[in-house]
Design a protein around this motif. Structure first.
Motif, PDB file in Angstrom:
ATOM      1  N   ARG A 270      51.438 -21.900  41.609  1.00 42.65           N
ATOM      2  CA  ARG A 270      52.842 -22.129  41.832  1.00 42.65           C
ATOM      3  C   ARG A 270      53.415 -23.286  41.315  1.00 42.65           C
ATOM      4  O   ARG A 270      54.821 -23.154  40.691  1.00 42.65           O
ATOM      5  CB  ARG A 270      53.167 -22.106  43.395  1.00 42.65           C
ATOM      6  CG  ARG A 270      53.038 -20.645  43.848  1.00 42.65           C
ATOM      7  CD  ARG A 270      54.139 -19.721  43.820  1.00 42.65           C
ATOM      8  NE  ARG A 270      54.256 -18.621  44.833  1.00 42.65           N
ATOM      9  CZ  ARG A 270      53.659 -17.451  44.308  1.00 42.65           C
ATOM     10  NH1 ARG A 270      53.539 -17.069  43.170  1.00 42.65           N
ATOM     11  NH2 ARG A 270      53.697 -16.421  45.222  1.00 42.65           N
ATOM     12  N   VAL A 271      52.626 -24.461  41.151  1.00 46.95           N
ATOM     13  CA  VAL A 271      53.269 -25.594  40.644  1.00 46.95           C
ATOM     14  C   VAL A 271      52.873 -25.916  39.338  1.00 46.95           C
ATOM     15  O   VAL A 271      53.287 -27.090  38.997  1.00 46.95           O
ATOM     16  CB  VAL A 271      53.004 -26.903  41.729  1.00 46.95           C
ATOM     17  CG1 VAL A 271      53.258 -26.506  43.150  1.00 46.95           C
ATOM     18  CG2 VAL A 271      51.473 -27.107  41.585  1.00 46.95           C
ATOM     19  N   GLU A 272      52.166 -25.136  38.660  1.00 48.72           N
ATOM     20  CA  GLU A 272      52.145 -25.322  37.131  1.00 48.72           C
ATOM     21  C   GLU A 272      53.063 -25.572  36.601  1.00 48.72           C
ATOM     22  O   GLU A 272      54.323 -24.765  36.398  1.00 48.72           O
ATOM     23  CB  GLU A 272      51.242 -24.056  36.570  1.00 48.72           C
ATOM     24  CG  GLU A 272      50.771 -24.215  35.165  1.00 48.72           C
ATOM     25  CD  GLU A 272      49.654 -25.276  35.138  1.00 48.72           C
ATOM     26  OE1 GLU A 272      49.416 -25.472  33.868  1.00 48.72           O
ATOM     27  OE2 GLU A 272      49.072 -25.745  35.980  1.00 48.72           O
ATOM     28  N   ARG A 273      53.069 -26.558  35.675  1.00 50.33           N
ATOM     29  CA  ARG A 273      54.376 -27.050  34.788  1.00 50.33           C
ATOM     30  C   ARG A 273      53.961 -26.978  33.189  1.00 50.33           C
ATOM     31  O   ARG A 273      52.778 -27.279  32.842  1.00 50.33           O
ATOM     32  CB  ARG A 273      55.053 -28.223  35.135  1.00 50.33           C
ATOM     33  CG  ARG A 273      55.399 -28.510  36.614  1.00 50.33           C
ATOM     34  CD  ARG A 273      55.885 -29.888  36.666  1.00 50.33           C
ATOM     35  NE  ARG A 273      56.350 -30.193  38.340  1.00 50.33           N
ATOM     36  CZ  ARG A 273      55.744 -30.342  39.245  1.00 50.33           C
ATOM     37  NH1 ARG A 273      54.320 -30.937  38.923  1.00 50.33           N
ATOM     38  NH2 ARG A 273      56.430 -30.610  40.486  1.00 50.33           N
ATOM     39  N   LYS A 274      55.102 -26.497  32.780  1.00 50.81           N
ATOM     40  CA  LYS A 274      55.069 -26.362  31.338  1.00 50.81           C
ATOM     41  C   LYS A 274      55.030 -27.819  30.568  1.00 50.81           C
ATOM     42  O   LYS A 274      54.560 -27.986  29.403  1.00 50.81           O
ATOM     43  CB  LYS A 274      56.055 -25.414  30.611  1.00 50.81           C
ATOM     44  CG  LYS A 274      55.791 -24.041  30.888  1.00 50.81           C
ATOM     45  CD  LYS A 274      56.961 -23.291  30.432  1.00 50.81           C
ATOM     46  CE  LYS A 274      56.693 -21.694  30.879  1.00 50.81           C
ATOM     47  NZ  LYS A 274      57.957 -20.813  30.167  1.00 50.81           N
ATOM     48  N   HIS A 275      55.658 -28.813  31.254  1.00 50.85           N
ATOM     49  CA  HIS A 275      55.916 -30.202  30.860  1.00 50.85           C
ATOM     50  C   HIS A 275      54.628 -31.005  31.075  1.00 50.85           C
ATOM     51  O   HIS A 275      54.667 -32.038  31.245  1.00 50.85           O
ATOM     52  CB  HIS A 275      57.145 -30.557  31.389  1.00 50.85           C
ATOM     53  CG  HIS A 275      57.368 -30.530  32.709  1.00 50.85           C
ATOM     54  ND1 HIS A 275      57.735 -29.807  33.506  1.00 50.85           N
ATOM     55  CD2 HIS A 275      56.818 -31.823  33.643  1.00 50.85           C
ATOM     56  CE1 HIS A 275      57.688 -30.053  34.916  1.00 50.85           C
ATOM     57  NE2 HIS A 275      57.070 -31.417  34.776  1.00 50.85           N
ATOM     58  N   ALA A 276      53.614 -30.441  31.429  1.00 51.15           N
ATOM     59  CA  ALA A 276      52.444 -31.428  31.961  1.00 51.15           C
ATOM     60  C   ALA A 276      51.980 -32.059  30.684  1.00 51.15           C
ATOM     61  O   ALA A 276      52.246 -31.548  29.392  1.00 51.15           O
ATOM     62  CB  ALA A 276      51.167 -30.342  32.173  1.00 51.15           C
ATOM     63  N   ALA A 277      51.522 -33.370  30.848  1.00 56.68           N
ATOM     64  CA  ALA A 277      51.121 -33.921  29.696  1.00 56.68           C
ATOM     65  C   ALA A 277      50.214 -33.710  28.936  1.00 56.68           C
ATOM     66  O   ALA A 277      49.002 -33.265  29.136  1.00 56.68           O
ATOM     67  CB  ALA A 277      50.689 -35.663  30.325  1.00 56.68           C
ATOM     68  N   ALA A 278      50.347 -33.690  27.702  1.00 55.07           N
ATOM     69  CA  ALA A 278      49.366 -33.075  26.760  1.00 55.07           C
ATOM     70  C   ALA A 278      48.172 -33.919  26.706  1.00 55.07           C
ATOM     71  O   ALA A 278      47.031 -33.030  26.274  1.00 55.07           O
ATOM     72  CB  ALA A 278      49.931 -32.922  25.299  1.00 55.07           C
ATOM     73  N   ASN A 279      48.035 -35.184  26.798  1.00 51.89           N
ATOM     74  CA  ASN A 279      46.983 -35.926  26.761  1.00 51.89           C
ATOM     75  C   ASN A 279      46.190 -36.062  28.252  1.00 51.89           C
ATOM     76  O   ASN A 279      45.297 -36.991  28.183  1.00 51.89           O
ATOM     77  CB  ASN A 279      47.432 -37.470  26.197  1.00 51.89           C
ATOM     78  CG  ASN A 279      48.377 -37.936  27.087  1.00 51.89           C
ATOM     79  OD1 ASN A 279      48.920 -37.502  27.987  1.00 51.89           O
ATOM     80  ND2 ASN A 279      48.394 -39.430  26.783  1.00 51.89           N
ATOM     81  N   LEU A 280      46.524 -35.308  29.081  1.00 55.41           N
ATOM     82  CA  LEU A 280      46.178 -35.389  30.507  1.00 55.41           C
ATOM     83  C   LEU A 280      44.681 -34.953  30.388  1.00 55.41           C
ATOM     84  O   LEU A 280      44.408 -34.018  29.894  1.00 55.41           O
ATOM     85  CB  LEU A 280      46.888 -34.805  31.517  1.00 55.41           C
ATOM     86  CG  LEU A 280      46.680 -34.937  33.110  1.00 55.41           C
ATOM     87  CD1 LEU A 280      47.254 -36.396  33.254  1.00 55.41           C
ATOM     88  CD2 LEU A 280      47.324 -33.919  33.829  1.00 55.41           C
ATOM     89  N   GLU A 281      43.519 -35.834  30.965  1.00 60.16           N
ATOM     90  CA  GLU A 281      42.308 -35.452  30.969  1.00 60.16           C
ATOM     91  C   GLU A 281      41.883 -35.172  32.414  1.00 60.16           C
ATOM     92  O   GLU A 281      42.391 -35.549  33.553  1.00 60.16           O
ATOM     93  CB  GLU A 281      41.526 -36.786  30.335  1.00 60.16           C
ATOM     94  CG  GLU A 281      41.950 -37.320  28.963  1.00 60.16           C
ATOM     95  CD  GLU A 281      40.981 -38.349  28.597  1.00 60.16           C
ATOM     96  OE1 GLU A 281      40.413 -38.989  29.400  1.00 60.16           O
ATOM     97  OE2 GLU A 281      41.272 -38.661  27.345  1.00 60.16           O
ATOM     98  N   ALA A 282      40.759 -34.579  32.378  1.00 60.75           N
ATOM     99  CA  ALA A 282      40.149 -34.072  33.604  1.00 60.75           C
ATOM    100  C   ALA A 282      39.794 -35.553  34.194  1.00 60.75           C
ATOM    101  O   ALA A 282      39.276 -36.477  33.832  1.00 60.75           O
ATOM    102  CB  ALA A 282      38.965 -33.377  33.714  1.00 60.75           C
ATOM    103  N   PRO A 283      40.133 -35.650  35.842  1.00 61.29           N
ATOM    104  CA  PRO A 283      39.807 -36.850  36.369  1.00 61.29           C
ATOM    105  C   PRO A 283      38.232 -37.109  36.622  1.00 61.29           C
ATOM    106  O   PRO A 283      37.411 -36.157  36.387  1.00 61.29           O
ATOM    107  CB  PRO A 283      40.543 -36.718  37.769  1.00 61.29           C
ATOM    108  CG  PRO A 283      40.345 -35.151  37.843  1.00 61.29           C
ATOM    109  CD  PRO A 283      40.725 -34.482  36.518  1.00 61.29           C
ATOM    110  N   PRO A 284      37.837 -38.377  36.799  1.00 60.24           N
ATOM    111  CA  PRO A 284      36.327 -38.685  36.850  1.00 60.24           C
ATOM    112  C   PRO A 284      35.989 -37.875  38.002  1.00 60.24           C
ATOM    113  O   PRO A 284      36.334 -37.654  39.220  1.00 60.24           O
ATOM    114  CB  PRO A 284      36.366 -40.316  37.084  1.00 60.24           C
ATOM    115  CG  PRO A 284      37.477 -40.555  37.548  1.00 60.24           C
ATOM    116  CD  PRO A 284      38.568 -39.426  36.921  1.00 60.24           C
ATOM    117  N   ILE A 285      34.603 -37.600  38.043  1.00 58.77           N
ATOM    118  CA  ILE A 285      33.815 -36.656  39.116  1.00 58.77           C
ATOM    119  C   ILE A 285      33.707 -37.598  40.431  1.00 58.77           C
ATOM    120  O   ILE A 285      33.765 -38.899  40.278  1.00 58.77           O
ATOM    121  CB  ILE A 285      32.481 -36.391  38.574  1.00 58.77           C
ATOM    122  CG1 ILE A 285      31.393 -37.557  38.519  1.00 58.77           C
ATOM    123  CG2 ILE A 285      32.812 -35.505  37.507  1.00 58.77           C
ATOM    124  CD1 ILE A 285      30.225 -37.029  38.289  1.00 58.77           C
TER     125      ILE A 285
END
Length: 340
Positions: A270-285
């Motif tokens: 529901r909250v998925e955004r098209k303007h999400a940062a392109a360089n966003l990385e998966a967080p550390p485990i």
């Protein structure tokens, strides 16, 4: 501009504004084009100011300011549209005492008090057509005020519901590791799963509210304990550890836990955004040293486990960042000092 063009353009403006008002306030399909543009502008501006100042007080004002801005733009749109309509009738509005035709500034004044339904009476419609239009304008203004109020109240209630849910999740633990420990210790009593059932029910409500009222994204919280993004990040990391981060014979796959995972997935969708940062990385485990020290049967290769969850964790990271927090706030509670 000819009278015909003024009339057509004014009617088009009124139609466009009222479609946006009705779409935003009377449907469950999000915002109209005007409201969507204003919401995006406030989200971007508040994020930029917060990045520069570092103060969450700026973010806390975004939601109320957005409501005022949207209501103001709707009012100005109707004001301008009706002004164009009345300007299409040069002698249609006259001074009530002298009978002289109203000039442009006086027409602006006439439209304003007509929309507000004040009915001052120092200017009046002269022809049958402008009398009907005046009645329609007054009714239009009354409808707008009513819809703005009925739109603002559920927004505030939705923001309160989010805060309540975030606080409820925070009671499960101040970080993912603490949530896992409490769940493990209460696995026989079922206390953790009982709390999850209520959390899932409330999260479904928040998910549907967000679909109907995207402006809810502008209601930021000053403390992470009341931030739904941070608390969902903690809860989902804990559920990932319970369902996939433990030894196969100890993994937690109850009906309640699986349903909770699905509800979180729905909210993230529901909250998925098209303007999400392109360089966003998966967080550390998440760190599992504390869990090992407490004797929990965690698997050694956590990287492989959480690699399979990369897309889900990217969405969580985006949600946390959109609320003005960092992933370190998910893994660590500054009040308790607990976390990875």
């Amino acid at each position: 501009m000819s009278s015909q063009l003024q009339l057509l353009f004014g009617a088009a403006v009124l139609l466009f504004v009222m479609v946006d008002v009705a779409w935003t306030t009377l449907t469950t399909q999000g915002s109209g084009p005007i409201t969507r543009l204003i919401t995006g502008g406030f989200r971007f501006a508040s994020a930029q100011v917060h990045a520069i100042s570092g103060s969450r007080a700026v973010l806390a004002m975004a939601g109320p300011s957005g409501i005022v801005a949207i209501g103001g733009v709707w009012l100005l749109g109707l004001w301008g549209g009706w002004l164009l309509v009345f300007c299409a009738f040069p002698g249609g509005i006259v001074n009530a005492q002298s009978g002289a035709p109203a000039d442009f500034a006086e027409r602006v004044y006439f439209v304003g008090f007509t929309l507000s339904t004040l009915g001052v009476g120092d200017f009046k419609p002269q022809s049958e057509v402008t009398r009907v239009l005046t009645a329609l304008a007054a009714f239009n203004g009354l409808v707008l005020v009513t819809l703005v109020i009925t739109y603002a109240v559920p927004l505030v209630q939705g923001a309160v519901t989010r805060r309540k849910l975030a606080f409820s999740i925070s009671l499960l633990g101040s970080c993912p590791q603490e949530m896992v420990l409490r769940a493990w210790e209460s696995r026989k009593s079922g206390g953790f799963e009982s709390a999850l059932e209520q959390v899932s029910a409330d999260l479904i409500q928040c998910s549907e509210q967000r679909l109907a009222y995207p402006l809810l994204d502008l209601f930021y919280c000053r403390h992470q304990r009341f931030s739904l993004g941070v608390q969902l990040g903690r809860l989902d990391e804990a559920l990932s550890l319970l369902t996939q981060g433990l030894q196969p014979n100890c993994q937690w796959h109850s009906f309640t836990v699986e349903n909770s995972r699905e509800v979180v997935s729905q909210y993230l969708y529901r909250v998925e955004r098209k303007h999400a940062a392109a360089n966003l990385e998966a967080p550390p485990i998440p760190a599992v040293g504390l869990l090992k020290a407490k004797g929990l049967p965690v698997v050694d290769n956590q990287e492989e486990v959480f690699c399979r969850l990369e897309d889900r964790r990217l969405r969580l990271h985006n949600l946390v960042r959109a609320e003005g927090w960092d992933w370190s706030d998910v893994e660590h509670d500054p009040l308790t000092g607990v976390g990875g």
